[in-house]
Design a protein around this motif. Structure first.
Motif, PDB file in Angstrom:
ATOM      1  N   GLN A  40       0.836  -1.204   0.000  1.00 38.09           N
ATOM      2  CA  GLN A  40       0.000   0.000   0.000  1.00 38.09           C
ATOM      3  C   GLN A  40       0.868   1.251   0.000  1.00 38.09           C
ATOM      4  OE1 GLN A  40      -2.594   0.620   3.406  1.00 38.09           O
ATOM      5  NE2 GLN A  40      -3.410   2.501   2.530  1.00 38.09           N
ATOM      6  N   PRO A  41       1.070   1.855  -1.181  1.00 34.81           N
ATOM      7  CA  PRO A  41       1.815   3.108  -1.193  1.00 34.81           C
ATOM      8  C   PRO A  41       0.924   4.256  -0.725  1.00 34.81           C
ATOM      9  CG  PRO A  41       1.121   2.564  -3.422  1.00 34.81           C
ATOM     10  CD  PRO A  41       0.597   1.464  -2.528  1.00 34.81           C
ATOM     11  N   VAL A  42       1.469   5.117   0.115  1.00 35.14           N
ATOM     12  CA  VAL A  42       0.760   6.332   0.539  1.00 35.14           C
ATOM     13  C   VAL A  42       1.535   7.497  -0.078  1.00 35.14           C
ATOM     14  CG1 VAL A  42       0.112   7.737   2.532  1.00 35.14           C
ATOM     15  CG2 VAL A  42      -0.064   5.232   2.652  1.00 35.14           C
ATOM     16  N   ALA A  43       0.885   8.212  -0.990  1.00 34.28           N
ATOM     17  CA  ALA A  43       1.593   9.233  -1.768  1.00 34.28           C
ATOM     18  C   ALA A  43       1.656  10.556  -1.031  1.00 34.28           C
ATOM     19  CB  ALA A  43       0.878   9.429  -3.109  1.00 34.28           C
ATOM     20  N   LEU A  44       2.849  11.060  -0.845  1.00 39.68           N
ATOM     21  CA  LEU A  44       3.011  12.424  -0.344  1.00 39.68           C
ATOM     22  C   LEU A  44       3.745  13.222  -1.423  1.00 39.68           C
ATOM     23  CD1 LEU A  44       2.491  14.219   2.153  1.00 39.68           C
ATOM     24  CD2 LEU A  44       4.865  13.844   2.738  1.00 39.68           C
ATOM     25  N   PRO A  45       2.974  13.854  -2.337  1.00 42.11           N
ATOM     26  CA  PRO A  45       3.639  14.594  -3.422  1.00 42.11           C
ATOM     27  C   PRO A  45       4.311  15.849  -2.887  1.00 42.11           C
ATOM     28  CG  PRO A  45       1.250  14.393  -3.812  1.00 42.11           C
ATOM     29  CD  PRO A  45       1.505  13.937  -2.418  1.00 42.11           C
ATOM     30  N   THR A  46       5.584  16.002  -3.190  1.00 39.03           N
ATOM     31  CA  THR A  46       6.323  17.187  -2.759  1.00 39.03           C
ATOM     32  C   THR A  46       6.069  18.351  -3.707  1.00 39.03           C
ATOM     33  OG1 THR A  46       8.163  16.346  -4.049  1.00 39.03           O
ATOM     34  CG2 THR A  46       8.200  15.904  -1.695  1.00 39.03           C
ATOM     35  N   MET A  47       5.683  18.006  -4.911  1.00 36.57           N
ATOM     36  CA  MET A  47       5.480  19.018  -5.939  1.00 36.57           C
ATOM     37  C   MET A  47       4.628  18.400  -7.041  1.00 36.57           C
ATOM     38  SD  MET A  47       8.255  21.571  -7.649  1.00 36.57           S
ATOM     39  CE  MET A  47       9.589  20.483  -7.517  1.00 36.57           C
ATOM     40  N   LEU A  48       3.793  19.202  -7.647  1.00 36.33           N
ATOM     41  CA  LEU A  48       3.072  18.731  -8.833  1.00 36.33           C
ATOM     42  C   LEU A  48       3.727  19.374 -10.042  1.00 36.33           C
ATOM     43  CD1 LEU A  48      -0.675  19.261  -7.723  1.00 36.33           C
ATOM     44  CD2 LEU A  48       0.846  17.338  -7.229  1.00 36.33           C
ATOM     45  N   LEU A  49       4.013  18.554 -11.039  1.00 39.55           N
ATOM     46  CA  LEU A  49       4.570  19.080 -12.292  1.00 39.55           C
ATOM     47  C   LEU A  49       3.792  18.472 -13.449  1.00 39.55           C
ATOM     48  CD1 LEU A  49       7.389  18.130 -10.446  1.00 39.55           C
ATOM     49  CD2 LEU A  49       8.342  19.613 -12.176  1.00 39.55           C
ATOM     50  N   SER A  50       3.663  19.235 -14.528  1.00 41.44           N
ATOM     51  CA  SER A  50       2.962  18.678 -15.690  1.00 41.44           C
ATOM     52  C   SER A  50       3.793  17.555 -16.309  1.00 41.44           C
ATOM     53  CB  SER A  50       2.655  19.775 -16.702  1.00 41.44           C
ATOM     54  OG  SER A  50       3.786  20.572 -16.937  1.00 41.44           O
ATOM     55  N   THR A  51       5.134  17.713 -16.274  1.00 38.58           N
ATOM     56  CA  THR A  51       6.052  16.668 -16.762  1.00 38.58           C
ATOM     57  C   THR A  51       7.309  16.731 -15.891  1.00 38.58           C
ATOM     58  OG1 THR A  51       7.324  18.114 -18.222  1.00 38.58           O
ATOM     59  CG2 THR A  51       5.359  17.069 -19.191  1.00 38.58           C
ATOM     60  N   HIS A  52       8.220  15.775 -16.084  1.00 38.31           N
ATOM     61  CA  HIS A  52       9.539  15.891 -15.455  1.00 38.31           C
ATOM     62  C   HIS A  52      10.305  17.030 -16.116  1.00 38.31           C
ATOM     63  CE1 HIS A  52      11.180  13.955 -18.993  1.00 38.31           C
ATOM     64  NE2 HIS A  52      10.347  12.935 -18.831  1.00 38.31           N
ATOM     65  N   THR A  53      11.532  17.265 -15.612  1.00 34.82           N
ATOM     66  CA  THR A  53      12.316  18.405 -16.118  1.00 34.82           C
ATOM     67  C   THR A  53      13.341  17.968 -17.170  1.00 34.82           C
ATOM     68  OG1 THR A  53      13.967  18.188 -14.354  1.00 34.82           O
ATOM     69  CG2 THR A  53      12.072  19.580 -13.875  1.00 34.82           C
ATOM     70  N   GLY A  54      13.179  16.744 -17.662  1.00 34.07           N
ATOM     71  CA  GLY A  54      14.201  16.183 -18.547  1.00 34.07           C
ATOM     72  C   GLY A  54      13.911  16.295 -20.031  1.00 34.07           C
ATOM     73  N   GLY A  55      13.718  17.496 -20.528  1.00 34.67           N
ATOM     74  CA  GLY A  55      13.680  17.678 -21.979  1.00 34.67           C
ATOM     75  C   GLY A  55      12.317  17.913 -22.592  1.00 34.67           C
ATOM     76  N   LEU A  56      11.293  18.136 -21.760  1.00 36.19           N
ATOM     77  CA  LEU A  56       9.952  18.382 -22.313  1.00 36.19           C
ATOM     78  C   LEU A  56       9.547  19.853 -22.143  1.00 36.19           C
ATOM     79  CD1 LEU A  56       8.247  15.068 -21.126  1.00 36.19           C
ATOM     80  CD2 LEU A  56       8.569  15.764 -23.504  1.00 36.19           C
ATOM     81  N   GLY A  57      10.536  20.718 -22.054  1.00 32.31           N
ATOM     82  CA  GLY A  57      10.226  22.139 -21.906  1.00 32.31           C
ATOM     83  C   GLY A  57      10.075  22.517 -20.451  1.00 32.31           C
ATOM     84  N   ASP A  58       9.437  23.645 -20.219  1.00 25.41           N
ATOM     85  CA  ASP A  58       9.321  24.182 -18.869  1.00 25.41           C
ATOM     86  C   ASP A  58       7.972  23.755 -18.282  1.00 25.41           C
ATOM     87  OD1 ASP A  58       9.999  25.629 -16.642  1.00 25.41           O
ATOM     88  OD2 ASP A  58       9.200  27.517 -17.445  1.00 25.41           O
ATOM     89  N   PRO A  59       7.972  22.771 -17.378  1.00 25.00           N
ATOM     90  CA  PRO A  59       6.683  22.260 -16.892  1.00 25.00           C
ATOM     91  C   PRO A  59       5.952  23.229 -15.968  1.00 25.00           C
ATOM     92  CG  PRO A  59       8.519  21.185 -15.760  1.00 25.00           C
ATOM     93  CD  PRO A  59       9.121  22.045 -16.820  1.00 25.00           C
ATOM     94  N   ALA A  60       4.617  23.128 -15.944  1.00 22.47           N
ATOM     95  CA  ALA A  60       3.824  23.823 -14.922  1.00 22.47           C
ATOM     96  C   ALA A  60       4.168  23.182 -13.592  1.00 22.47           C
ATOM     97  CB  ALA A  60       2.343  23.672 -15.240  1.00 22.47           C
TER      98      ALA A  60
END
Ligand code: PXL
Length: 282
Positions: A40-60
């Motif tokens: 059972q994973p319990v998710a604690l998101p530290t940040m929401l991003l539209s994508t990762h930062t690895g080459g898809l432009g500047d994410p929201a």
């Protein structure tokens, strides 16, 4: 007469990572993997991003700083016991402090830190020297750390220009051993070893693994590896077996992704998830 056997509750893993909606990394990989493994994973998101930062432009981006501390307090107030705390990408020193807070609230949890900071000999754009120092401090509080080759250098304060194109087995083991100055157990991933990509472990179990010829790099494979290793440990396996299972699955996911696929969107692991299901109880 039927004897009804109450099944053991799935182990709970507090996952402190970002949620990148697209790009197959962090929580969007970790949650399905741990769930199909029967945990059972319990998710604690530290940040929401539209994508990762690895080459898809500047994410929201949306920092969850006002939310995350309150979420920890809420779980603690509910009397939740976590079997494991597994942290990954942290965007700021405040997020390092958040993981430290979780470690303090659940001192008996198995603490796994993936010090996500860079790859290919380069730190990620969000990584500053003081964040590296914070993450090094976090590693000192962990039971197990999972750096890649670049992150191992950052943690050990070794110059990034000393990163080699190919390592011999004793060098890989030396690196894993050196990391055990920080944490009792360490697995270093993504080691270039001739035509193989290697992983080396040190601590209570010392091992090296040589993997298949992996000739493409994708974002998120470190998270895939870390999630399977964590899940396998929580299912009671030894570290060497867990590391083996994780490396094999990650390699298979890479091989199963068509050569024509845009690597920025990550590996096509979804059709392979059934392989991670525990065998049915007899
Ligand atoms: O997979 C590592 C990772 C996680 N989260 C974010 C990232 C990356 C790597 O680039 O950008 C947001």
């Amino acid at each position: 007469m039927h004897h009804s056997v109450v099944p053991a509750a799935p182990k709970k893993i507090l996952c402190i990572h970002d949620l990148s909606g697209m790009g197959r990394c962090s929580l969007s990989v970790i949650l399905p993997v741990l769930t199909v493994m029967g945990l059972q994973p319990v998710a604690l998101p530290t940040m929401l991003l539209s994508t990762h930062t690895g080459g898809l432009g500047d994410p929201a981006r949306l920092d969850t700083r006002d939310y995350a501390g309150k979420a920890l307090a809420h779980y603690h107030e509910l009397g939740v016991e976590f079997d494991c705390i597994y942290s990954g990408y942290l965007g700021s020193e405040a997020q390092v402090a958040l993981v430290e807070q979780a470690f303090a609230l659940w001192p008996d949890a198995h603490k796994i830190v993936d010090p996500v900071m860079g790859d290919d000999g380069k730190p990620y754009s969000t990584v500053t020297p003081s964040l590296v120092e914070g993450i090094r401090g976090l590693c000192r509080k962990a039971d197990l750390i999972l750096p890649n080759y670049t992150e191992a250098h950052l943690l050990l304060g070794r110059p990034l220009d000393e990163i080699k194109d190919s390592l011999e087995e004793p060098e890989a083991l030396e690196l894993a051993d050196a990391l055990c100055a920080l944490a009792p157990q360490a697995v270093v991933t993504g080691l270039p070893m001739g035509k193989y990509i290697g992983c080396a472990g040190s601590g209570r179990e010392r091992f090296t693994l040589k993997k298949l010829h992996i000739d493409r790099a994708f974002p998120g494979t470190g998270d895939l590896y870390g999630a399977i290793l964590t899940g396998s440990l929580m299912r009671g396996n030894a570290l060497s077996a867990a590391a083996d299972a994780a490396a094999e699955f990650a390699a298979l996911a890479i091989q199963s992704t068509p050569r024509t696929a845009d690597t920025r969107f990550g590996v096509w692991f979804e059709p392979l998830l059934p392989r991670l299901c525990p065998p049915p109880e007899q």
